[in-house]
Enzyme design. Sequence first.
Site, PDB file in Angstrom:
ATOM      1  N   SER A  72       8.428  -1.667  -4.613  1.00 51.76           N
ATOM      2  CA  SER A  72       8.259  -0.227  -4.826  1.00 51.76           C
ATOM      3  C   SER A  72       9.247   0.616  -4.027  1.00 51.76           C
ATOM      4  CB  SER A  72       6.831   0.200  -4.501  1.00 51.76           C
ATOM      5  OG  SER A  72       6.588   0.109  -3.112  1.00 51.76           O
ATOM      6  N   LYS A 113       5.756   3.676   1.775  1.00 51.07           N
ATOM      7  CA  LYS A 113       6.207   4.718   0.853  1.00 51.07           C
ATOM      8  C   LYS A 113       7.039   5.753   1.610  1.00 51.07           C
ATOM      9  CE  LYS A 113       3.679   2.851  -2.422  1.00 51.07           C
ATOM     10  NZ  LYS A 113       4.295   2.119  -3.554  1.00 51.07           N
TER      11      LYS A 113
END
Length: 212
Positions: A72, A113
């Site tokens: 990700s 993230k």
Amino acid sequence: MDEQDKETGRDLPAEETGAPEGSGGVEETADEKKRPFAADLFDWAEALVYALAILVVVSAFFIRLSGVVGSSMYPTLEEGDQLLISAFGYDQPERGDIVVLMADGYMEKPLVKRVIGVGGDTVEIDSLANAVYVNGQAVYEPYINQLNEPMYTGDMNGPFLVPEGQVFVMGDNRNGSSDSRKLADIGPIPYEKIVGKAIFRVFPFGRMGTVK
């Protein structure tokens, strides 16, 4: 030099002084010879205990090690990367920070993230232009994985106001990341769910260095 008898004035032989000739009056025993090694060994053990204690404290409150799972955050981070996380006193995340966080109800393992918006910011995604806007300004993002298709918007149907005390996060691999765009599953993340800020990649050694 031989000592003198105080009464007769004659020199006394060395053996009568009670000290072996040439010994300087000091004779080491076997125990005394062993004592320095034992003392050194004790000092080393004590230093090791202190070092381990400091390492535990640093790991628990200041610096942690966290691994990257999945793609990700590609190309900034890759699966298997090991990161040093600054955990102590990190209570004011900033836009652009790479953070490790817990998403309650989504995954039990920490997620890695990037912070896109903080409390009070308005985040909007233009899927056709593949652009992200914060407070009406396009975000310059040279770090993302380039897209050949419209950007995934998740549950967002327009501008999203980030609640105070929370952050809006996204992965750099925009169409391969589950993040705050999934409002129903993840959504914005409370500050207290942020484990810390990623500051340094320690593995693999060929890519060791700061992360940003």
